[in-house]
Design a protein around this motif. Structure first.
Motif, PDB file in Angstrom:
ATOM      1  N   SER A   1       0.829  -1.201   0.000  1.00 17.18           N
ATOM      2  CA  SER A   1       0.000   0.000   0.000  1.00 17.18           C
ATOM      3  C   SER A   1       0.861   1.247   0.000  1.00 17.18           C
ATOM      4  O   SER A   1       1.706   1.409   0.875  1.00 17.18           O
ATOM      5  CB  SER A   1      -0.902   0.020   1.244  1.00 17.18           C
ATOM      6  N   PRO A   2       0.695   2.165  -0.968  1.00 16.19           N
ATOM      7  CA  PRO A   2       1.459   3.417  -0.967  1.00 16.19           C
ATOM      8  C   PRO A   2       1.123   4.250   0.248  1.00 16.19           C
ATOM      9  O   PRO A   2       0.028   4.166   0.804  1.00 16.19           O
ATOM     10  CB  PRO A   2       1.001   4.115  -2.263  1.00 16.19           C
ATOM     11  N   ALA A   3       2.078   5.114   0.659  1.00 14.59           N
ATOM     12  CA  ALA A   3       1.898   5.881   1.889  1.00 14.59           C
ATOM     13  C   ALA A   3       0.766   6.875   1.791  1.00 14.59           C
ATOM     14  O   ALA A   3       0.169   7.214   2.794  1.00 14.59           O
ATOM     15  CB  ALA A   3       3.192   6.631   2.219  1.00 14.59           C
ATOM     16  N   ASN A   4       0.425   7.363   0.596  1.00 14.36           N
ATOM     17  CA  ASN A   4      -0.543   8.443   0.507  1.00 14.36           C
ATOM     18  C   ASN A   4      -1.910   7.988   0.010  1.00 14.36           C
ATOM     19  O   ASN A   4      -2.705   8.789  -0.446  1.00 14.36           O
ATOM     20  CB  ASN A   4      -0.006   9.558  -0.400  1.00 14.36           C
ATOM     21  N   THR A   5      -2.200   6.685   0.109  1.00 11.83           N
ATOM     22  CA  THR A   5      -3.500   6.228  -0.358  1.00 11.83           C
ATOM     23  C   THR A   5      -4.293   5.524   0.730  1.00 11.83           C
ATOM     24  O   THR A   5      -5.303   4.893   0.435  1.00 11.83           O
ATOM     25  CB  THR A   5      -3.339   5.272  -1.558  1.00 11.83           C
ATOM     26  N   SER A   6      -3.892   5.649   2.002  1.00 13.61           N
ATOM     27  CA  SER A   6      -4.621   5.000   3.075  1.00 13.61           C
ATOM     28  C   SER A   6      -6.010   5.625   3.197  1.00 13.61           C
ATOM     29  O   SER A   6      -6.140   6.840   3.266  1.00 13.61           O
ATOM     30  CB  SER A   6      -3.862   5.136   4.395  1.00 13.61           C
ATOM     31  N   LEU A   7      -7.042   4.788   3.221  1.00 18.74           N
ATOM     32  CA  LEU A   7      -8.407   5.290   3.306  1.00 18.74           C
ATOM     33  C   LEU A   7      -9.034   4.985   4.652  1.00 18.74           C
ATOM     34  O   LEU A   7     -10.166   5.367   4.899  1.00 18.74           O
ATOM     35  CB  LEU A   7      -9.254   4.670   2.178  1.00 18.74           C
ATOM     36  N   ASP A   8      -8.330   4.284   5.520  1.00 16.48           N
ATOM     37  CA  ASP A   8      -8.841   3.992   6.848  1.00 16.48           C
ATOM     38  C   ASP A   8      -7.809   4.445   7.870  1.00 16.48           C
ATOM     39  O   ASP A   8      -6.800   5.036   7.521  1.00 16.48           O
ATOM     40  CB  ASP A   8      -9.160   2.501   6.996  1.00 16.48           C
ATOM     41  N   LEU A   9      -8.102   4.217   9.130  1.00 17.32           N
ATOM     42  CA  LEU A   9      -7.211   4.662  10.201  1.00 17.32           C
ATOM     43  C   LEU A   9      -6.592   3.482  10.935  1.00 17.32           C
ATOM     44  O   LEU A   9      -6.239   3.596  12.110  1.00 17.32           O
ATOM     45  CB  LEU A   9      -7.981   5.556  11.180  1.00 17.32           C
TER      46      LEU A   9
ATOM     47  N   ASP B   1       3.935  22.993   6.989  1.00 11.90           N
ATOM     48  CA  ASP B   1       3.621  22.393   8.277  1.00 11.90           C
ATOM     49  C   ASP B   1       3.889  20.897   8.189  1.00 11.90           C
ATOM     50  O   ASP B   1       4.157  20.345   7.113  1.00 11.90           O
ATOM     51  CB  ASP B   1       2.142  22.652   8.598  1.00 11.90           C
ATOM     52  N   VAL B   2       3.802  20.232   9.329  1.00  6.48           N
ATOM     53  CA  VAL B   2       3.820  18.774   9.374  1.00  6.48           C
ATOM     54  C   VAL B   2       2.392  18.273   9.184  1.00  6.48           C
ATOM     55  O   VAL B   2       1.435  19.032   9.376  1.00  6.48           O
ATOM     56  CB  VAL B   2       4.399  18.277  10.710  1.00  6.48           C
ATOM     57  N   PRO B   3       2.201  17.016   8.787  1.00  2.00           N
ATOM     58  CA  PRO B   3       0.835  16.478   8.677  1.00  2.00           C
ATOM     59  C   PRO B   3       0.117  16.543  10.027  1.00  2.00           C
ATOM     60  O   PRO B   3       0.706  16.248  11.066  1.00  2.00           O
ATOM     61  CB  PRO B   3       1.056  15.029   8.234  1.00  2.00           C
ATOM     62  N   ARG B   4      -1.174  16.901   9.977  1.00  3.17           N
ATOM     63  CA  ARG B   4      -1.947  17.026  11.209  1.00  3.17           C
ATOM     64  C   ARG B   4      -3.268  16.266  11.182  1.00  3.17           C
ATOM     65  O   ARG B   4      -3.762  15.865  12.235  1.00  3.17           O
ATOM     66  CB  ARG B   4      -2.235  18.505  11.507  1.00  3.17           C
ATOM     67  N   ASP B   5      -3.864  16.097  10.023  1.00  2.34           N
ATOM     68  CA  ASP B   5      -5.175  15.450   9.971  1.00  2.34           C
ATOM     69  C   ASP B   5      -5.020  13.938  10.096  1.00  2.34           C
ATOM     70  O   ASP B   5      -3.964  13.369   9.809  1.00  2.34           O
ATOM     71  CB  ASP B   5      -5.893  15.799   8.661  1.00  2.34           C
ATOM     72  N   ALA B   6      -6.094  13.282  10.533  1.00  2.20           N
ATOM     73  CA  ALA B   6      -6.036  11.862  10.859  1.00  2.20           C
ATOM     74  C   ALA B   6      -5.647  11.010   9.661  1.00  2.20           C
ATOM     75  O   ALA B   6      -4.855  10.075   9.785  1.00  2.20           O
ATOM     76  CB  ALA B   6      -7.384  11.406  11.421  1.00  2.20           C
ATOM     77  N   GLN B   7      -6.196  11.302   8.479  1.00  2.00           N
ATOM     78  CA  GLN B   7      -5.912  10.461   7.318  1.00  2.00           C
ATOM     79  C   GLN B   7      -4.425  10.452   6.989  1.00  2.00           C
ATOM     80  O   GLN B   7      -3.844   9.400   6.714  1.00  2.00           O
ATOM     81  CB  GLN B   7      -6.696  10.957   6.097  1.00  2.00           C
ATOM     82  N   HIS B   8      -3.778  11.623   7.036  1.00  3.29           N
ATOM     83  CA  HIS B   8      -2.376  11.683   6.636  1.00  3.29           C
ATOM     84  C   HIS B   8      -1.437  11.279   7.775  1.00  3.29           C
ATOM     85  O   HIS B   8      -0.351  10.765   7.520  1.00  3.29           O
ATOM     86  CB  HIS B   8      -2.068  13.066   6.072  1.00  3.29           C
TER      87      HIS B   8
END
Length: 230
Positions: free
Chosen positions: A13-21, A210-217
């Motif tokens: 799974s690529p790092a930027n395609t996660s759709l769940d947590l 900034d650094v990533p902050r939202d849950a998905q990223h």
């Protein structure tokens, strides 16, 4: 969720395609040895300031990570302003001030390490690449590079980067879609090009410089880190 279960379910799974947590869920219940990260702050910041900036990230990723925040030894501001640089902003001084920072970081690593990885933001991301060019390849298992650039006005430092190009250390490059300073100008892409395309990943988050902050990223950051967990 145990590490092996997580890795099996997310193989390839690529790092930027996660759709769940699920990666964040795995991080929150992680019971192994924490991954030690050397965290390099941005320009005109301090280790304490970067610790505050990454507080939400650290909260989401614990107990998977243990973060360490050194402060750069050089400042162009009056004492007491808490604004420090890994290298001077002007090309004439950048070489000598980076040499001092490199000596300091090597001593810090010897005293507080070994570290599994390095996390750098802005000037700290630039310093991350410069550090990788100056230490043995196996010093870090991975690097997380947020909103960085190369020190193009510092010829000696650039020669050191070119000599080690491409860096084979696994890397996650975090870019803010609204970052007009680094993403919008392509500077972060230039820095990313110094890392081997076979071991680098790109994560574009919805924020700015900034650094990533939202849950998905943050979940994508956790998925990257879980590959190195023990």
């Amino acid at each position: 969720m145990q590490k092996q279960e997580f890795l099996k379910s997310h193989a390839g799974s690529p790092a930027n395609t996660s759709l769940d947590l699920s990666a964040l869920t795995a991080a929150r219940v992680y019971s192994g040895r924490p991954l030690k990260l050397l965290c390099l702050h941005g320009g005109d910041m301090s280790g304490d300031g970067f610790q505050v900036m990454t507080m939400a990230m650290a909260e989401e990723l614990k107990p998977l990570v243990q973060l360490s925040f050194p402060t750069a030894p050089y400042s162009e501001q009056p004492p007491g302003t808490d604004k420090f640089l890994w290298m001077a902003k002007s090309g004439a001084l950048s070489e000598s001030t980076w040499a001092d920072s490199l000596t300091y970081l090597k001593q810090y690593i010897a005293k507080h390490g070994p570290f599994d990885g390095v996390l750098g933001y802005s000037m700290g991301a630039c310093a991350t690449a410069c550090l990788l060019a100056s230490v043995p390849e196996d010093t870090f298992r991975f690097a997380i590079v947020c909103g960085g650039y190369v020190p193009s006005t510092s010829p000696n430092i650039m020669r050191a980067l070119e000599a080690k190009r491409p860096f084979r250390t696994a890397s996650l490059h975090c870019q803010g879609r609204l970052d007009k300073i680094m993403t919008g100008t392509g500077l972060s892409d230039v820095l990313m090009s110094y890392f081997d395309e076979r071991s680098r990943e790109l994560l574009r988050h919805p924020g700015g410089h900034d650094v990533p902050r939202d849950a998905q990223h943050l979940n994508s950051v956790a998925a990257f880190l879980m590959r190195f967990a023990e």
